[in-house]
Design an enzyme around this catalytic site. Structure first.
Site, PDB file in Angstrom:
ATOM      1  N   ASP A 143      15.290  31.807 -12.742  1.00 52.70           N
ATOM      2  CA  ASP A 143      15.866  30.577 -12.194  1.00 52.70           C
ATOM      3  C   ASP A 143      15.757  29.425 -13.188  1.00 52.70           C
ATOM      4  O   ASP A 143      16.683  28.626 -13.339  1.00 52.70           O
ATOM      5  CB  ASP A 143      15.167  30.219 -10.883  1.00 52.70           C
ATOM      6  CG  ASP A 143      15.374  31.280  -9.810  1.00 52.70           C
ATOM      7  OD1 ASP A 143      16.479  31.841  -9.760  1.00 52.70           O
ATOM      8  OD2 ASP A 143      14.432  31.553  -9.052  1.00 52.70           O
TER       9      ASP A 143
ATOM     10  N   ALA B 264       8.350  29.408 -18.199  1.00 52.27           N
ATOM     11  CA  ALA B 264       8.250  29.735 -16.780  1.00 52.27           C
ATOM     12  C   ALA B 264       7.461  31.019 -16.551  1.00 52.27           C
ATOM     13  O   ALA B 264       6.673  31.120 -15.607  1.00 52.27           O
ATOM     14  CB  ALA B 264       9.646  29.858 -16.174  1.00 52.27           C
TER      15      ALA B 264
ATOM     16  N   GLY C 198      15.534  39.265 -25.105  1.00 49.82           N
ATOM     17  CA  GLY C 198      16.354  38.068 -25.248  1.00 49.82           C
ATOM     18  C   GLY C 198      17.532  38.022 -24.298  1.00 49.82           C
ATOM     19  O   GLY C 198      17.470  38.523 -23.172  1.00 49.82           O
TER      20      GLY C 198
ATOM     21  N   GLY D 176      17.722  29.110  -5.009  1.00 47.19           N
ATOM     22  CA  GLY D 176      18.413  27.826  -5.071  1.00 47.19           C
ATOM     23  C   GLY D 176      17.457  26.685  -5.351  1.00 47.19           C
ATOM     24  O   GLY D 176      17.668  25.871  -6.267  1.00 47.19           O
TER      25      GLY D 176
END
Length: 296
Positions: free
Chosen positions: A232, A262, A204, A45
């Site tokens: 995320d 990331a 992908g 989260g």
């Protein structure tokens, strides 16, 4: 700072990540020496809320931490990234959630999550505004996710991770479900989802409507440093891209580029450019007929 992107409210987990980096992952019963230890903010989260804010969205976090030093550190990390933490509960009777993570030299990982406060909060008194997109995961109680789905009146997104059986009511309420290929296989009911995005790592990602593939985009090429926060970041980027009006193929391409950035960052909450920069990057690559390659 918001750049006019949609408002995203994330309902989910907030963890302290304790990470040991080793040459390889241990097998059952094996002890491996020579690891490097670090601690950093995490939780699916919190990772998604931070990514949304760093991409330029207006991000609000709803979750819980313990009334401890780790909780204060997590709140500070969220706030410093530009996330609104007014609705993050600080619970006296529970410790801040913790994830114990082992990462090998190729970026593969093993994770054990101790939920702590993540399993003890509710949405009592929390309201969603009509213009808010709500993004949930499954590292908090399923009852909390269901309540968020019922309270949300607009675009509702579920990152169905970790994989588990989903109530029909929840699945039908989802405007978008996001999973990786393993989670897609482990949750057969997802074939009936209205709209689902599936990530395939180096192969992908693709979008499906009621089980029919409607779009796909290749992965961006990049050297892997850590895969923990990549999914995320992908989730946050895809939600912002779709809610900004990009079509499925363009939105997937943008989210793939963000995920690649990331993966190349050792942090669970990596530094990211603004979403508009990834839109420009993928547009230029598409116009030139090239595969996207980010700096290594």
């Amino acid at each position: 700072m918001s750049t006019g992107l949609p408002a995203v409210t994330v309902v989910g987990s907030i963890n302290l990540d304790i990470i040991a980096t080793t040459d390889r992952l241990p097998t059952a019963g094996e002890t491996i020496g020579g690891g490097v230890l670090q601690q950093q903010p995490g939780g699916k989260g919190a990772n998604q809320a931070v990514a949304a804010a760093r991409l330029g969205g207006s991000a609000r976090m709803i979750g819980a931490v313990g009334n401890d030093a780790q909780g204060r550190l997590m709140l500070e990390a969220l706030s410093s990234a530009g996330v609104d933490t007014a609705d993050v509960a600080v619970l006296d009777g529970d410790a801040t959630g913790t994830a114990l993570i082992v990462v090998d030299r190729d970026g593969e990982n093993q994770i054990v999550v101790c939920p702590g406060a993540n399993s003890a909060f509710s949405l009592e008194g929390v309201e969603f505004q009509p213009d808010e997109t709500v993004l949930c995961q499954l590292e908090v109680g399923l009852d909390v996710v269901l309540e968020a789905a019922r309270k949300s009146s607009r675009f509702f997104v579920l990152n169905a991770a970790p994989a588990m059986d989903l109530p029909a009511e929840l699945l039908e309420r989802c405007d978008l479900v996001i999973v990786n290929e393993t989670e897609y296989e482990l949750i057969p009911a997802l074939v009936n989802a209205k709209l689902i995005a599936v990530t395939y790592g180096k192969d992908g990602s693709a979008m499906f409507e009621r089980g029919r593939k409607v779009a796909e985009a290749p992965a961006a090429a990049v050297k892997v440093a850590n895969t923990i926060g990549a999914g995320d970041a992908f989730c946050a980027a895809l939600v912002l891209a779709l809610r900004s009006g990009l079509d499925y193929t363009r939105a997937l391409a943008v989210a793939n580029a963000v995920g690649a950035d990331a993966v190349g960052d050792p942090s669970s909450q990596p530094a990211l450019a603004l979403l508009q920069d990834y839109v420009a990057l993928t547009t230029n690559a598409a116009d030139a007929g090239q595969r996207i390659v980010l700096s290594e």
